[in-house]
Structure formats: structure tokens, C-alpha cells
Design a protein around this motif. Structure first.
Motif, mmCIF file in Angstrom:
data_model
loop_
_atom_site.group_PDB
_atom_site.id
_atom_site.type_symbol
_atom_site.label_atom_id
_atom_site.label_comp_id
_atom_site.label_asym_id
_atom_site.label_seq_id
_atom_site.Cartn_x
_atom_site.Cartn_y
_atom_site.Cartn_z
ATOM 1 N N PRO A 108 0.821 -1.201 0.000
ATOM 2 C CA PRO A 108 0.000 0.000 0.000
ATOM 3 C C PRO A 108 0.861 1.259 0.000
ATOM 4 C CG PRO A 108 0.044 -0.993 2.170
ATOM 5 C CD PRO A 108 0.814 -1.899 1.281
ATOM 6 N N LEU A 109 0.267 2.316 -0.526
ATOM 7 C CA LEU A 109 0.917 3.613 -0.500
ATOM 8 C C LEU A 109 0.645 4.241 0.861
ATOM 9 C CD1 LEU A 109 2.228 5.669 -2.589
ATOM 10 C CD2 LEU A 109 -0.040 6.694 -2.652
ATOM 11 N N ILE A 110 1.651 4.860 1.437
ATOM 12 C CA ILE A 110 1.435 5.468 2.743
ATOM 13 C C ILE A 110 1.599 6.977 2.630
ATOM 14 C CG2 ILE A 110 2.267 5.636 5.115
ATOM 15 C CD1 ILE A 110 3.051 2.659 4.822
ATOM 16 N N THR A 111 0.563 7.683 2.990
ATOM 17 C CA THR A 111 0.652 9.132 2.968
ATOM 18 C C THR A 111 -0.087 9.710 4.175
ATOM 19 O OG1 THR A 111 -0.308 11.058 1.888
ATOM 20 C CG2 THR A 111 -1.069 8.948 1.106
ATOM 21 N N GLY A 112 0.658 10.433 4.980
ATOM 22 C CA GLY A 112 0.063 11.023 6.172
ATOM 23 C C GLY A 112 0.067 10.056 7.336
ATOM 24 N N SER A 113 -0.458 10.530 8.449
ATOM 25 C CA SER A 113 -0.351 9.732 9.661
ATOM 26 C C SER A 113 -1.451 8.677 9.725
ATOM 27 C CB SER A 113 -0.410 10.634 10.891
ATOM 28 O OG SER A 113 -1.672 11.240 10.972
ATOM 29 N N LYS B 16 -7.980 11.918 13.348
ATOM 30 C CA LYS B 16 -7.353 11.351 12.153
ATOM 31 C C LYS B 16 -8.412 10.956 11.127
ATOM 32 C CE LYS B 16 -3.442 9.480 13.764
ATOM 33 N NZ LYS B 16 -2.805 8.405 14.497
ATOM 34 N N ARG B 71 -4.576 0.698 -2.697
ATOM 35 C CA ARG B 71 -4.751 0.881 -1.267
ATOM 36 C C ARG B 71 -3.855 2.023 -0.790
ATOM 37 N NH1 ARG B 71 -5.471 -4.145 2.848
ATOM 38 N NH2 ARG B 71 -7.350 -4.606 1.692
ATOM 39 N N ILE B 72 -4.426 2.953 -0.073
ATOM 40 C CA ILE B 72 -3.644 4.077 0.434
ATOM 41 C C ILE B 72 -3.874 4.194 1.937
ATOM 42 C CG2 ILE B 72 -3.170 6.547 0.246
ATOM 43 C CD1 ILE B 72 -4.520 6.397 -2.547
ATOM 44 N N ILE B 73 -2.772 4.172 2.677
ATOM 45 C CA ILE B 73 -2.867 4.256 4.132
ATOM 46 C C ILE B 73 -2.461 5.657 4.571
ATOM 47 C CG2 ILE B 73 -1.779 3.456 6.272
ATOM 48 C CD1 ILE B 73 -1.598 0.694 4.929
ATOM 49 N N GLY B 74 -3.149 6.215 5.582
ATOM 50 C CA GLY B 74 -2.792 7.525 6.112
ATOM 51 C C GLY B 74 -3.957 8.483 6.032
ATOM 52 N N ASP B 75 -3.744 9.705 6.512
ATOM 53 C CA ASP B 75 -4.862 10.655 6.555
ATOM 54 C C ASP B 75 -5.050 11.416 5.244
ATOM 55 O OD1 ASP B 75 -2.782 12.422 6.584
ATOM 56 O OD2 ASP B 75 -3.140 13.158 8.619
ATOM 57 N N LEU B 76 -4.385 10.958 4.182
ATOM 58 C CA LEU B 76 -4.577 11.481 2.824
ATOM 59 C C LEU B 76 -4.238 12.973 2.707
ATOM 60 C CD1 LEU B 76 -8.035 9.752 2.208
ATOM 61 C CD2 LEU B 76 -5.779 8.823 1.697
ATOM 62 N N SER B 77 -3.276 13.442 3.518
ATOM 63 C CA SER B 77 -2.980 14.873 3.527
ATOM 64 C C SER B 77 -2.149 15.292 2.321
ATOM 65 C CB SER B 77 -2.269 15.240 4.838
ATOM 66 O OG SER B 77 -1.212 14.339 5.076
#
Lengths: 517, 97
Positions: A108-113, B16, B71-77
Motif C-alpha cells: 500500500p501507499l502510505i501518505t500522512g499519519s 485522524k 490501497r492508500i494508508i494515512g490521513d490522505l494529507s
């Protein structure tokens, strides 16, 4: 209330893993998290799965398995060999997987917390679903490689560990290490999950693999210290061998049993003690196997069950040799008095031999156990594990009040001590030496009872012969010195003495008397 | 253009989660212009869905359609990263791709 509880100390949860509960003096600390750290192939995943499996089968405690590495299907398949039907347990709601294994393809792509709220929610969901008391998480290293942010992963794992503790669940968490002796785990995870740390090793020593298990840290509670050997047995899983857990508290019997040879019984002051450990040492061909056969015959004629473990000869060879001494092994087997197990020592590790022997003893429940030869097992092990094997085996048979008869082959023809003797001599009750003696160009055989704990015994070195009826003990070899050291010299090499040695003392005495007359 | 199917997994109404929802709505409004369907799933309420989808971390955005699944993990900022992750190129100032 809480303070009072803490004062009472840490409660333990019996894992049910054979041997482990002894080493850990009662199991894993209840409601806490224990880190299992080990290199690749050190049986961490098996431990994690067995912790749950034994819970289900023995304690009726359900479990949750969180996998970060292998898929649930792979785990079910791999554990099938231990007779753990995980799929069946899943349908019966005794076992639940939380599948966090990596998906094939792009990560997966990781962007942000982000956080592991989803994982925690899934774990809680699974725990509630099956009413789990036990949880295994395998393995932490894999989740670090799925997410590159070590800091976040560490903080999130801490949160999960804290949540598990809150729920009062006993947890096993595995982690990889890179070296057998070095840092506890690769990612420094031990700092937060580790109230307790267990290290599993798979050390290569003299071309042999040796598995050991060590409890490094048990916060607030006791455990046995040091490394303990264990083995992974098909159909069983991990079986630990708790050496120092063995108590030297065996009962002692004063009942005598026959060695199978009347004269030897006399030399021993009336036979062996019923629960004693007897070691027979001799060079190749000195008559050790014959003595073993007579020992078994002595038992069988007395109606006792005998178990013979042979590491030097095949079944057929043994049967043939025994019939050559008029000992009917076949008949004894038919009567159910004898069980012969022949194996090359190389077929398995010494730890496996020990566990197998214990199984055989439990199955067959013999009154007598003979191992011919114990020294053949030296070949397959390091000195350390050989010593542990002997200690564990003798402790086990003594506890069961089994008379055990071990043979040991000396390294040279004329005697000397072998490694076997060096390690076993202090724990044996009786030691019998068989030695070759060279006299005037002839090979003679000498026998002596070196040690007979708790009893008077014959101190002579006596000559013996072997024929089609077995072993015949004759008179003392009086005129020879240094038989035990393997360098015999003749004290008074007079012809009279030689005759005396050949014909026996009584005859000699008779002759002397005749002369006087 | 086919409709895009998006699922956003969150755990509870945390800051979040709120951030992720706001960021995603802005991106959708700016880039997808109505050509999308968005489902927001709270894992605390539907843990089995998270189990089925093997969701570990939250927030997680999944693009189910069109294939391939992303799939994208994180708060999408990071807007650019999110677009990249959804196989989209941002519109330029004139509104062209």
C-alpha cells in the motif's frame, strides 16, 4: 485491592506444552505478554500455535492467532502434522485467525499519519468472537517490514500490548533475531512488550543442530535458568526436556533382582537392586551383549516385562546371537515379555531418542530396560547433550522404578574409559567391568564388580568364559596386576600360579593340601 | 469514464478519521467531479469487514473500481500522492488532464 493482588505475585497460566511448564515453574505469566525471540527456523511459530492448541485441547481455553507472516491457510497446513486440526477448531469457534499477512503484489501507499486502530479492533473482535483466553502474535518483525515507519509501528504495538493487558489475555508474541547469541530481537521491540522474554535457539554445534529454549526474563516471578534442550516431534509439537526440573528424590528399593547369571548375582552380593542403574563397560566382543541378554532372560523368567533398545545390531542379528547362547528372545517376544527396538543412533537427534524412549517406556511399561550400547549414541551428539540425555533418561527410569542396564564400549581393546563412563559413572548404582587379559599368549576375559551402591560385593577380578550356554564366571585372576588400567603385568609369574589361574582356586588349594600330606 | 468505487476505513470518530474524510472529500470534489461512489466504513462497527479486507492500519482508502485495486494508508494529507495512488493525474489550471 489492586495492590493486594500485586503483592500476591504473578499468577501463571499452564501452557500445556510438554516440559515447558516445569522449566517455567508453572507456565506463562497470566494476563501478560511474553516475547518469544529466535532466529529463522527456531520453532517460534510452532510454539505460538502450540500455546493455543494445548489451550484448546487441554484447558478448554480458546485462542486467537494473529499472523503477520504466513497466511492462515499455510499455518493450518503446516500445523496439520502435529495433529492440530485448526480448521475444525475454527468452525467450532475455538480458534480465530486475524490475518495480517502481506498481500501479494504492490504494497500500500502510505501518505500522512495512521494508526493500527483497525488491527486492534480486529483483534478485539476475534477475541470476543471465540471468548479467547490466549493470543499468539506471529511475528513482529514482519509488520515492521510491511510498514517502513519504525517509530509509528513501535508506538502502535505498544498500544496493542497495553490493550491486551487490559483485557487480561495471556499473549505470546514472536520476534526474529539475527544471531543466536546477541541482541534479543532485531527491532528493539523487547523494550515495550517484554515483561517476559523467552529465547529459542537452533545452534549448529559440531555439525549437529541442537534446539534449546531459555527463559531470559520473567518479571516478578520465578523460573528455571539456563538453556533447556527441546525437540519438535511429529504429532506432538514442541517437547521440552526439563533437566534441572528433575528432582533427585527417587525412592530407593532394597529388593534384589537377578542379573540372569547366578555367579554374577553372588558377586553383587545377591543381585542388582530393583530400581538401580547398571553400567557394563568392556571392549568390543568382551561379552556385553551377552550380559544384556542374560539380564533380559533373568527378567523374563521372573515374569517381568523387558525393553531392549539396540543401537549396534539389527533384530535378526540379536535373535541369532541370543539363540547362540541358548537364550530364546523370540519366545519371550511371543509371550509379551520382551520388546526389541533396533535403531541406528543416526536416525534422530539425541533429544528425539530420549523422548522416543520415554514413549516406549510409557507404552510397554517394562520392569527392565536394557540399552546396548549406550556409547553408540555418543556418535550422534555433542558431549553436552549426551550428558543431558543420560541424566534425563536415568532420572526417568529411576522414577518409574525400572532396573536399567546400559552397556558402554571402551575405546581400546585393553580397557580405558569412554566418554559414556566419564559421564554416567556417578549416576549409576552398579558398574561392572569386562576386560581382556593377555596371559602367556592367550586372551582371557576378566570380570569385576567395580561399584555396587548400598551393598557388599566381590572385589576380585574373575575370569569368565563364554560358550553355548552363556557366560560362566570362574576363579579370581590373582597373579595379574593392572588389568583395569589395560597394562597387565604378572606379579609372581610362577607356573603354579598359572595353573591356579587356569584350573581355579579350589583345585589349587587341593593340590597344595595334597603336597602337604 | 467509469465510476470510481472508493472505500474509506476508519476506526471511530477520531481527529485522524475526520482529517482523512475531509481530505478525501476535497480530492473527490476537485478531481472526480461526481464520477465516484464513496463508502465510509467504521471498523469499530463492522470489524468483520476489516477482517475480510485485511485492513491493518486506519485510515485506509481502497479503490475497488476500476481495477487494479489500490490501497492508500494515512490521513490522505498529501493530495499529489493520493492522486498518484488512485492512478489519476491532477487537472491543471485549465481543467484539462
Amino acid at each position: 485491592m489492586n495492590i493486594k493482588k500485586e503483592q500476591q505475585g504473578v499468577e501463571k497460566l499452564e501452557t500445556g506444552i510438554p516440559g515447558f511448564d516445569l522449566i517455567s515453574t508453572g507456565g506463562l505469566p497470566k494476563g501478560r505478554t511474553t516475547l518469544i525471540s529466535g532466529t529463522a527456523g527456531s520453532a517460534k511459530t510452532i510454539f505460538a500455535a502450540q500455546f493455543l492448541a494445548e489451550g484448546i485441547t487441554q484447558a478448554d481455553e480458546n485462542g486467537v492467532f494473529v499472523t503477520f507472516e504466513e497466511s492462515p491457510n499455510d499455518i493450518s497446513r503446516n500445523m496439520w502434522g502435529f495433529n492440530w486440526d485448526i480448521q475444525d477448531w475454527e468452525t467450532k469457534r475455538k480458534w480465530a485467525f486475524v490475518d495480517a499477512s502481506p498481500e501479494p503484489g504492490d504494497g500500500p501507499l502510505i501518505t500522512g499519519s495512521y494508526d493500527f486502530g483497525a488491527l486492534l479492533a480486529r483483534i478485539e473482535y476475534a477475541i470476543n468472537k471465540v471468548g479467547a483466553k490466549r493470543i499468539s502474535i506471529d511475528s513482529l518483525g514482519a509488520i515492521f517490514s510491511q510498514f517502513n515507519d519504525d517509530g509509528t509501528v513501535r508506538a502502535e504495538l505498544f498500544r496493542i500490548a497495553a490493550a491486551l493487558r487490559e483485557m487480561g489475555i495471556t499473549a505470546v508474541v514472536t520476534a526474529e533475531r539475527t544471531h543466536e547469541y546477541g541482541e534479543i530481537a532485531r527491532y528493539g521491540v523487547e523494550e515495550f512488550v517484554a515483561d517476559n522474554v523467552i529465547i529459542m535457539r537452533n545452534v549448529l554445534d559440531q555439525e549437529k543442530r541442537r534446539r534449546t529454549l531459555e527463559i531470559l526474563k520473567y518479571r516478578g516471578t520465578s523460573h528455571q535458568k539456563g538453556e533447556y534442550p527441546f525437540s519438535v516431534i511429529p504429532g506432538k509439537g514442541i517437547v521440552a526436556i526439563p533437566l534441572s526440573g528433575i528432582e533427585l528424590a527417587q525412592k530407593s528399593s532394597s529388593i534384589r533382582i537377578s542379573s540372569g547369571n547366578e555367579e554374577l548375582d553372588r558377586m553383587c552380593g545377591g543381585g542388582f537392586f530393583r530400581d538401580s542403574v547398571i553400567l557394563v563397560s568392556g571392549a568390543t566382543g568382551a561379552g556385553k551383549t551377552l550380559m544384556t541378554a542374560e539380564f533380559i532372560q533373568g527378567g523374563a523368567t521372573n515374569g517381568e516385562q523387558c525393553l531392549l533398545l539396540a543401537f549396534d545390531a539389527s533384530r535378526d542379528q540379536l535373535l541369532r546371537n541370543a539363540s547362540g547362547w541358548s537364550i530364546d528372545f523370540k519366545g519371550m517376544e511371543k509371550d509379551g515379555k520382551l520388546k526389541i527396538v533396533c535403531q541406528y543412533p543416526e536416525t534422530m537427534s539425541l533429544e528425539d531418542h530420549l523422548i522416543r524412549t520415554k514413549e516406549l517406556v510409557d507404552e510397554f511399561k517394562p520392569k527392565r530396560l536394557a540399552v546396548d550400547s549406550l556409547s553408540a549414541l555418543e556418535r550422534v551428539s555433542t558431549i553436552k547433550s549426551f550428558r543431558e540425555f543420560i541424566l534425563a533418561l536415568t532420572a526417568y527410569v529411576k522414577d518409574k522404578e525400572i532396573a536399567s542396564f546400559f552397556t558402554s564400549t571402551t575405546p581400546t581393546l585393553m580397557g580405558g574409559t569412554s566418554i559414556t563412563e566419564a559421564h554416567i559413572s556417578t549416576i549409576t548404582d552398579s558398574i561392572i567391568l569386562l576386560r581382556y587379559v593377555e596371559m602367556y599368549g592367550e586372551m582371557h576375559r576378566g570380570i569385576t564388580v567395580l561399584k555396587m551402591r548400598g551393598s557388599m560385593h566381590d572385589k576380585d577380578i574373575r575370569e569368565f568364559n563364554i560358550d553355548g550356554q552363556g557366560l560362566h564366571i570362574g576363579s579370581a585372576l590373582r597373579n595379574v596386576n593392572g588389568i583395569l588400567t589395560g597394562t597387565p603385568t604378572f606379579a609372581v609369574p610362577a607356573e603354579v600360579e598359572r595353573i591356579g589361574a587356569l584350573f581355579g582356586e579350589e583345585e589349587l588349594l587341593q593340590r597344595k593340601n595334597e603336597q602337604i600330606v | 469514464m467509469n465510476k470510481m468505487l472508493l472505500k474509506l476505513f476508519i476506526t471511530g470518530q477520531t481527529p485522524k478519521s475526520e482529517h482523512a474524510i475531509a481530505n478525501l472529500r476535497a480530492i473527490c470534489a476537485g478531481e472526480l467531479r461526481g464520477q465516484y461512489e464513496l463508502v465510509i466504513i467504521d471498523i469499530l462497527e463492522h470489524p468483520q469487514l476489516a477482517e475480510d479486507e485485511k485492513i491493518l492500519a486506519t485510515p485506509t482508502l481502497t479503490k475497488e473500481l476500476p481495477l487494479p485495486i489500490r490501497r492508500i494508508i494515512g490521513d490522505l494529507s498529501d493530495r499529489e500522492q493520493v492522486l498518484l495512488g488512485l492512478d489519476l493525474q491532477p487537472y491543471d489550471v485549465e481543467g484539462r488532464r
